[in-house]
Design a protein around this motif. Structure first.
Motif, PDB file in Angstrom:
ATOM      1  N   PHE A 166       1.036  -1.558  -0.095  1.00 46.03           N
ATOM      2  CA  PHE A 166      -0.714   0.042  -0.136  1.00 46.03           C
ATOM      3  C   PHE A 166       1.012   1.052  -0.161  1.00 46.03           C
ATOM      4  O   PHE A 166       0.737   2.535  -0.852  1.00 46.03           O
ATOM      5  CB  PHE A 166      -1.056   0.146   1.214  1.00 46.03           C
ATOM      6  N   CYS A 167       1.886   1.410   0.692  1.00 44.47           N
ATOM      7  CA  CYS A 167       2.976   2.350   0.918  1.00 44.47           C
ATOM      8  C   CYS A 167       3.499   2.546  -0.155  1.00 44.47           C
ATOM      9  O   CYS A 167       4.087   3.951  -0.899  1.00 44.47           O
ATOM     10  CB  CYS A 167       3.742   2.614   2.134  1.00 44.47           C
ATOM     11  N   LYS A 168       4.013   1.725  -1.208  1.00 40.56           N
ATOM     12  CA  LYS A 168       4.323   2.003  -2.228  1.00 40.56           C
ATOM     13  C   LYS A 168       4.102   2.301  -3.304  1.00 40.56           C
ATOM     14  O   LYS A 168       3.820   2.677  -4.309  1.00 40.56           O
ATOM     15  CB  LYS A 168       5.501   0.969  -2.759  1.00 40.56           C
ATOM     16  N   GLN A 169       2.941   1.991  -3.590  1.00 40.05           N
ATOM     17  CA  GLN A 169       1.680   1.305  -4.800  1.00 40.05           C
ATOM     18  C   GLN A 169       1.768   3.639  -4.761  1.00 40.05           C
ATOM     19  O   GLN A 169       1.278   3.485  -5.686  1.00 40.05           O
ATOM     20  CB  GLN A 169       0.380   1.351  -4.319  1.00 40.05           C
ATOM     21  N   PHE A 170       0.809   3.556  -3.666  1.00 39.37           N
ATOM     22  CA  PHE A 170       0.716   5.195  -3.557  1.00 39.37           C
ATOM     23  C   PHE A 170       1.621   6.275  -2.928  1.00 39.37           C
ATOM     24  O   PHE A 170       1.345   7.439  -2.534  1.00 39.37           O
ATOM     25  CB  PHE A 170      -0.932   5.256  -2.646  1.00 39.37           C
ATOM     26  N   SER A 171       2.906   5.875  -2.471  1.00 34.54           N
ATOM     27  CA  SER A 171       3.465   6.773  -2.028  1.00 34.54           C
ATOM     28  C   SER A 171       3.781   6.528  -0.464  1.00 34.54           C
ATOM     29  O   SER A 171       3.982   9.119  -0.375  1.00 34.54           O
ATOM     30  CB  SER A 171       4.055   7.873  -3.080  1.00 34.54           C
ATOM     31  N   VAL A 172       2.885   6.468   0.143  1.00 37.05           N
ATOM     32  CA  VAL A 172       1.688   6.954   1.065  1.00 37.05           C
ATOM     33  C   VAL A 172       3.593   7.670   2.767  1.00 37.05           C
ATOM     34  O   VAL A 172       4.522   6.900   2.407  1.00 37.05           O
ATOM     35  CB  VAL A 172       1.633   5.967   2.133  1.00 37.05           C
ATOM     36  N   GLU A 173       3.197   9.466   2.637  1.00 38.54           N
ATOM     37  CA  GLU A 173       4.602   9.313   3.925  1.00 38.54           C
ATOM     38  C   GLU A 173       3.373   9.245   4.867  1.00 38.54           C
ATOM     39  O   GLU A 173       2.738  10.430   4.417  1.00 38.54           O
ATOM     40  CB  GLU A 173       5.223  10.046   3.058  1.00 38.54           C
ATOM     41  N   PRO A 174       3.703   9.903   6.188  1.00 37.05           N
ATOM     42  CA  PRO A 174       4.963   8.861   6.866  1.00 37.05           C
ATOM     43  C   PRO A 174       4.352   7.713   6.681  1.00 37.05           C
ATOM     44  O   PRO A 174       2.788   6.883   6.802  1.00 37.05           O
ATOM     45  CB  PRO A 174       4.858   9.139   7.833  1.00 37.05           C
ATOM     46  N   ARG A 175       5.679   6.934   6.785  1.00 37.72           N
ATOM     47  CA  ARG A 175       5.461   5.471   6.390  1.00 37.72           C
ATOM     48  C   ARG A 175       4.784   4.453   7.709  1.00 37.72           C
ATOM     49  O   ARG A 175       4.692   3.134   7.859  1.00 37.72           O
ATOM     50  CB  ARG A 175       6.509   4.768   5.958  1.00 37.72           C
ATOM     51  N   ALA A 176       4.736   5.072   9.183  1.00 38.83           N
ATOM     52  CA  ALA A 176       4.059   4.852  10.300  1.00 38.83           C
ATOM     53  C   ALA A 176       2.801   4.802  10.339  1.00 38.83           C
ATOM     54  O   ALA A 176       2.595   5.879  10.547  1.00 38.83           O
ATOM     55  CB  ALA A 176       4.632   4.964  11.238  1.00 38.83           C
ATOM     56  N   PRO A 177       2.437   3.741  10.115  1.00 39.08           N
ATOM     57  CA  PRO A 177       0.860   3.816  10.124  1.00 39.08           C
ATOM     58  C   PRO A 177       0.390   4.811  11.392  1.00 39.08           C
ATOM     59  O   PRO A 177      -1.289   5.296  11.363  1.00 39.08           O
ATOM     60  CB  PRO A 177       0.175   2.033  10.182  1.00 39.08           C
ATOM     61  N   GLU A 178       0.384   4.285  12.459  1.00 44.84           N
ATOM     62  CA  GLU A 178      -0.473   5.843  13.924  1.00 44.84           C
ATOM     63  C   GLU A 178      -0.285   6.714  12.992  1.00 44.84           C
ATOM     64  O   GLU A 178      -1.150   7.239  13.738  1.00 44.84           O
ATOM     65  CB  GLU A 178       1.261   4.811  15.077  1.00 44.84           C
ATOM     66  N   LYS A 179       0.620   7.130  12.770  1.00 41.85           N
ATOM     67  CA  LYS A 179       1.118   9.114  12.927  1.00 41.85           C
ATOM     68  C   LYS A 179       0.368   8.786  11.615  1.00 41.85           C
ATOM     69  O   LYS A 179      -0.036   9.389  11.289  1.00 41.85           O
ATOM     70  CB  LYS A 179       2.676   9.098  12.265  1.00 41.85           C
ATOM     71  N   TYR A 180       0.162   7.895   9.910  1.00 45.87           N
ATOM     72  CA  TYR A 180      -0.449   8.068   9.158  1.00 45.87           C
ATOM     73  C   TYR A 180      -1.300   8.546   9.087  1.00 45.87           C
ATOM     74  O   TYR A 180      -2.278   9.602   9.008  1.00 45.87           O
ATOM     75  CB  TYR A 180       0.060   7.209   7.877  1.00 45.87           C
ATOM     76  N   PHE A 181      -1.973   7.843   9.918  1.00 48.72           N
ATOM     77  CA  PHE A 181      -3.731   7.933  10.166  1.00 48.72           C
ATOM     78  C   PHE A 181      -3.985   8.599  11.130  1.00 48.72           C
ATOM     79  O   PHE A 181      -5.087   9.260  11.369  1.00 48.72           O
ATOM     80  CB  PHE A 181      -4.208   6.197  10.442  1.00 48.72           C
ATOM     81  N   SER A 182      -3.667   9.616  12.198  1.00 49.47           N
ATOM     82  CA  SER A 182      -3.603  10.413  12.814  1.00 49.47           C
ATOM     83  C   SER A 182      -3.531  11.491  12.304  1.00 49.47           C
ATOM     84  O   SER A 182      -3.909  12.692  13.450  1.00 49.47           O
ATOM     85  CB  SER A 182      -2.912   9.895  14.529  1.00 49.47           C
ATOM     86  N   GLU A 183      -3.017  11.617  11.105  1.00 54.43           N
ATOM     87  CA  GLU A 183      -2.403  13.242  11.006  1.00 54.43           C
ATOM     88  C   GLU A 183      -3.622  13.946  10.320  1.00 54.43           C
ATOM     89  O   GLU A 183      -4.164  13.511  10.166  1.00 54.43           O
ATOM     90  CB  GLU A 183      -1.395  12.620   9.522  1.00 54.43           C
ATOM     91  N   LYS A 184      -3.630  15.149  10.882  1.00 56.34           N
ATOM     92  CA  LYS A 184      -4.553  15.595  10.097  1.00 56.34           C
ATOM     93  C   LYS A 184      -4.193  16.583   8.689  1.00 56.34           C
ATOM     94  O   LYS A 184      -3.834  17.760   9.133  1.00 56.34           O
ATOM     95  CB  LYS A 184      -5.360  17.101  10.973  1.00 56.34           C
ATOM     96  N   VAL A 185      -4.030  15.756   7.851  1.00 60.12           N
ATOM     97  CA  VAL A 185      -3.405  16.786   6.739  1.00 60.12           C
ATOM     98  C   VAL A 185      -4.994  16.629   5.550  1.00 60.12           C
ATOM     99  O   VAL A 185      -5.358  14.913   5.516  1.00 60.12           O
ATOM    100  CB  VAL A 185      -1.872  16.242   5.925  1.00 60.12           C
TER     101      VAL A 185
END
Length: 286
Positions: A166-185
């Motif tokens: 999933f990270c590589k397909q969509f160039s996800v940043e940040p790559r730590a899921p806890e931080k990724y899903f909690s960011e208000k962006v």
């Protein structure tokens, strides 16, 4: 003009407005040090001249150490890197990949002080690095020989098989899921794949289920059996005695050696060093 010979980074000037206040503080401290040593050296203590000499010597040594520590901070260097040039230089088309293999070593000692979910997020962010998967190896050194850490890593390895693609397909940043899903962006920014929203929703649900499994392991670990922990195959956990156990090595994710290296996952290895009462081992986990 040769792209393969262009520099991979350049120095960036730091605004004087950021440096001047720090330099003024250093100069002020230096002046105070000089005044302090002028008093200390020219006002000895005759009643305890030996202690006075040792004290002043230690103070001078600490002052010199501080001055040496300020030298690189007086002229700090900031750099801007060019990852595209790194790729051009070491990943040429129709030629073997020349990027170096990297080993990443993660240490942990106590799953109570270092929660397994935090360790899992660290591991997941490493496994999802923007780097050839077959050239990454992550080693987790568990100095506490904890079965909780081992089982949490097993769950992490299973979840990584979904998270890393999933990270590589969509160039996800940040790559730590806890931080990724909690960011208000605005997570839709710069995303062009029409399947992204659906995949993100699915991945978020998968991560919530992963957290529940980790939390269940933590809750289970609070009730230690009288006979000690047993693994899933009913064999005793080798680390039941944390001060007397053999070395443990378990490959949780391994390179499959296939031709299509884009679909590979980095390797993930659990290790716990051997400990015996007859040998001194009370050293830092790293």
């Amino acid at each position: 003009k040769d792209e393969t010979r262009q520099p991979l980074s350049r120095k960036v000037a730091i605004p004087s407005g950021r440096l001047s206040p720090y330099r003024m503080m250093v100069v002020t401290r230096l002046i105070l040090l000089i005044l302090f040593f002028e008093y200390r050296i020219f006002h000895p203590v005759p009643e305890a001249i030996g202690l006075w000499f040792i004290s002043v010597s230690c103070e001078i040594w600490l002052a010199l150490s501080w001055m040496v520590d300020q030298i690189p901070k007086w002229f700090p260097i900031d750099r801007e890197t060019y990852l595209d040039r790194l790729s051009v230089r070491f990943e040429p088309e129709n030629k073997p990949n020349m990027l170096s293999p990297i080993d990443i070593f993660v240490t942990t000692a106590d799953p109570i002080k270092e929660p397994p979910l935090v360790t899992a997020n660290t591991i997941l962010s490493i496994l999802a690095l923007d780097y050839p998967s077959h050239k990454i190896s992550c080693y987790v050194s568990d100095d506490g020989a904890s079965m909780l850490t081992f089982e949490a890593l097993q769950e992490t390895a299973e979840f990584a098989q979904k998270w890393v693609p999933f990270c590589k397909q969509f160039s996800v940043e940040p790559r730590a899921p806890e931080k990724y899903f909690s960011e208000k962006v605005d997570f839709l920014k710069d995303k062009i794949q029409t399947t992204y929203v659906k995949e993100r929703r699915t991945m978020k649900r998968e991560y919530e289920e992963f957290k529940v499994r980790i939390n269940a392991l933590v809750a289970k670990s609070m009730r230690v059996p009288a006979e000690g922990w047993s693994m899933k195959d009913e064999t005793p956990w080798p680390g039941n005695n944390t001060k007397d156990h053999p070395s443990m090595i378990q490959i949780l994710l391994g390179h499959n050696g296939g031709d299509n290296k884009d679909n590979e996952l980095p390797s993930l290895v659990y290790i716990s060093r051997e400990k015996r009462p007859a040998f001194q081992h009370h050293t830092k986990a790293g």
